[in-house]
Structure formats: C-alpha cells, structure tokens
Design a protein around this motif. Structure first.
Motif, PDB file in Angstrom:
ATOM      1  N   VAL A 202      48.702  57.892  45.965  1.00  0.00           N
ATOM      2  CA  VAL A 202      49.387  56.668  45.551  1.00  0.00           C
ATOM      3  C   VAL A 202      48.978  55.513  46.452  1.00  0.00           C
ATOM      4  CG1 VAL A 202      51.623  55.580  45.132  1.00  0.00           C
ATOM      5  CG2 VAL A 202      51.329  58.023  44.688  1.00  0.00           C
ATOM      6  N   THR A 343      52.691  47.933  42.351  1.00  0.00           N
ATOM      7  CA  THR A 343      52.842  48.966  43.387  1.00  0.00           C
ATOM      8  C   THR A 343      54.236  49.570  43.337  1.00  0.00           C
ATOM      9  OG1 THR A 343      51.238  47.890  44.836  1.00  0.00           O
ATOM     10  CG2 THR A 343      52.804  49.401  45.867  1.00  0.00           C
ATOM     11  N   ASP A 346      54.453  51.955  40.587  1.00  0.00           N
ATOM     12  CA  ASP A 346      53.802  53.217  40.956  1.00  0.00           C
ATOM     13  C   ASP A 346      54.731  54.081  41.801  1.00  0.00           C
ATOM     14  OD1 ASP A 346      51.501  52.432  39.660  1.00  0.00           O
ATOM     15  OD2 ASP A 346      50.445  51.816  41.489  1.00  0.00           O
TER      16      ASP A 346
END
Length: 355
Positions: A202, A343, A346
């Motif tokens: 990630v 982000t 995610d």
C-alpha cells in the motif's frame, strides 16, 4: 527501493550515492516530499542546507512536493503567531530561488484534511515506547520553548509520516538528525503493509537522501537559526546583509585560515564566501591571508550580495502581486487533496473500512 529496516548514518550515506545515480538515470521513479515549518523567514543556512537541493532535484526531473506544515508550528509553541505572513514568506522564498509551481507542488498541511485523517491509523502502528525513545524528539523537547510540551510533540514523527505517505513519496532529503523521524515513517509504512496489505504494498518505504550540506554558523557563532536572531534572511536587503556580516563574530588572529574545528566562526564566514562564489574555502582563506577580519567580512558581503541579487530581484517581482502566492497555494492544495484523498481511500479499503 531498498528493503532495509533501519537507517543508520553510514548506510544512508552509502545508499545516498546509489540514489544519486538512480535519480540521474531515471528521475521519474522518484517522488520527493520536503518542507519547512512557517516559523520565520528562511535564511542562508536553509538555502545552502536544503533549498538549493530542492531546485536541483526539480531541475533533474524528480517530482517534488514542498510542504508548508502550518499546523505543526504548534509542535513546540502555544500559539501559531504570524502564520499567514510566514506562510506567504515561505512561498515567496521558494519561488525566488527557482521552485517552479508548474513542475513542483507547494501546499499547506492544514488545507489537506485527508492527511490528518491518516494520523489515527498510523498512530496505532507505533508504540508509546518507540515514540518516547526517538532521539530527535527528546532533543527537541529538551530545547523547547515551553515548560511542558503537548502531546503533539510526542507524535510529531507520526505527523511527518502522514505528510510523506499521504502523497506516497519514496524519497526524503534529510539531515542526519532527521533520520530517526524518517525511520518512524518507514516503520509505519512497513507495518501497515504487513498488517493490512494482504500481500500488496500500500505504501512505499521512503528512503533518505542524506544531505552533506555544510553547517553555517549564525552571526553570534552558534547554529544559524530563525529563533536565535542570528541569521541572514534570504529576503534581507544588501544593506541589511552588510550590517549583519559586519557584526559577525570572528577571533583575534589576523591571518585568515580555514579551520572549522579550531576557528569555527572565521571558517564559517570563509565557507559562506566560498559557497556563494562556487570555489574552495581554502582558496578563499589563502587569498585573504593577512587581511584580517575586515577584509574577510568585505569579501563575504560582496559574495553574498552578488549571489543573492537575482534571487532578490525575482522575489521583489513576485511581491508586487501577492495573488501569485494565493494562486500557487490554491493549485498545490488542490493537487495534494486529490492525492491524499486517494491515499485515504486506499487505507480505508485495506482496513475494510470503506463503507
């Protein structure tokens, strides 16, 4: 990128040489995040320490993000004084030295809500003991203005992790004293990947581009610092610069030599002249010889004012229209908000929290 878990100084130096080669070969594989807290005007120590390197990386083609962490002014202060003024000054300084908003992104911490939302899951990945033993935090607490620091100081390295990882930067130019902070960022990235990544990465583990920047002393012979009132600001006029250099501390020995250990104040002035002239400090010292402190200070003044003249001219041009500052920040904040929102999404998806 290297997968080492620690960032010792010697390892960072060795890796730095490799990174420089990789940057020149393929700058597009890197994304840099760097910045300064808006606590005062930037000075020559900042310029030769970090600012000119930001322009260098930008000009090499590295995607560069310059953060103005306005919220983090509160780290070692009760209130954030003169915040709008100092933020504007930082933007003007960066534009003046050559940061191009068409190629680099300048943004403010407070304008990116997603960045701050990352702090909570990131804090869950770091123990209190790890925060307590961070040597950089311990040193900053020891030198804090406050009688008792807030929890923000303790969590400052995790705030920096959120700064860096919100845009998924993989390269961070730092001084040696900042390596422990960057190690926290790498720890956060690694642990998040291990805990939630399910075999995917990630976050990158950002690497340190360790600075070999020279240490310039302030006019009082101690470290040049905004808070100590001993610095020469990039925005100072030629006359102000001359006055400050005339008052700089030297020593009683007439012959000028370059000996940083034995004659730190004189050597710092010699080094400043050499940096501005693009020459070797031993050469500068040899040319001045028995001229003494007066000749040295005259040489330094001329070198600094000549070097800063085009920077000051650009700054003056930008100052005529402060809308430029607002436009640069508006565009930078919009871009980083889009990246940080992605982000955060995610992170939510990885944590099964994307409702």
């Amino acid at each position: 990128m290297t997968s080492t878990d620690t960032l010792g100084t010697s390892a960072a130096q060795a890796r730095g040489a490799e990174l420089e080669q990789l940057i020149r070969k393929d700058p597009g594989q890197f994304r840099v995040l760097t910045g300064d807290r808006p606590t005062g005007r930037l000075h020559l120590g900042h310029y030769f320490g970090t600012l000119h390197n930001r322009v260098r990386l930008q000009d090499l083609g590295v995607e560069t993000f310059v953060l103005i962490p306005d919220y983090q002014v509160l780290t070692d202060r009760d209130v954030a004084e003169h915040l709008q003024e100092y933020v504007a000054e930082l933007v003007l300084d960066h534009l003046a030295i050559g940061i191009d908003p068409d190629r680099s992104t300048i943004f403010t911490h407070s304008a990116v809500p997603a960045l701050n939302q990352l702090l909570l899951p990131f804090l869950s990945l770091v123990s209190v003991a790890e925060l307590n033993r961070n040597p950089t935090v311990k040193d900053e607490i020891a030198h804090s203005r406050q009688s008792a620091v807030s929890g923000l100081m303790l969590t400052y390295p995790v705030h920096q992790a959120a700064d860096i990882l919100s845009v998924k930067a993989n390269l961070v130019p730092v001084g040696q004293d900042q390596l422990p902070h960057l190690e926290i960022t790498r720890t956060v990235a690694r642990r998040f990947n291990d805990r939630y990544g399910r075999g995917t990465e990630v976050f990158p583990q950002p690497e340190a581009l360790l600075s070999d920047a020279p240490l310039l002393l302030g006019t009082d012979g101690t470290k040049m610092s905004k808070s100590r009132g001993n610095s020469i600001a990039l925005s100072a006029t030629a006359d102000e610069t001359a006055r400050l250099i005339r008052g700089a501390r030297t020593d009683a020995e007439r012959r000028i030599t370059y000996d940083p250990a034995g004659r730190p104040e004189v050597s710092s002035l010699v080094l400043l002249a050499a940096l501005c002239e693009g020459t070797d400090p031993h050469t500068v010292a040899g040319e001045i010889g028995d001229g003494g402190a007066a000749v040295l200070k005259k040489r330094v003044t001329e070198a600094v004012n000549t070097h800063l003249a085009p920077i000051r001219a650009r700054r003056t041009a930008y100052e005529r229209d402060r809308q430029v500052v607002r436009d640069v920040l508006r565009a930078g904040n919009a871009r980083v908000n889009a990246l940080a929102d992605a982000t955060l999404q995610d992170v939510r998806a990885a944590m099964n929290a994307d409702y």
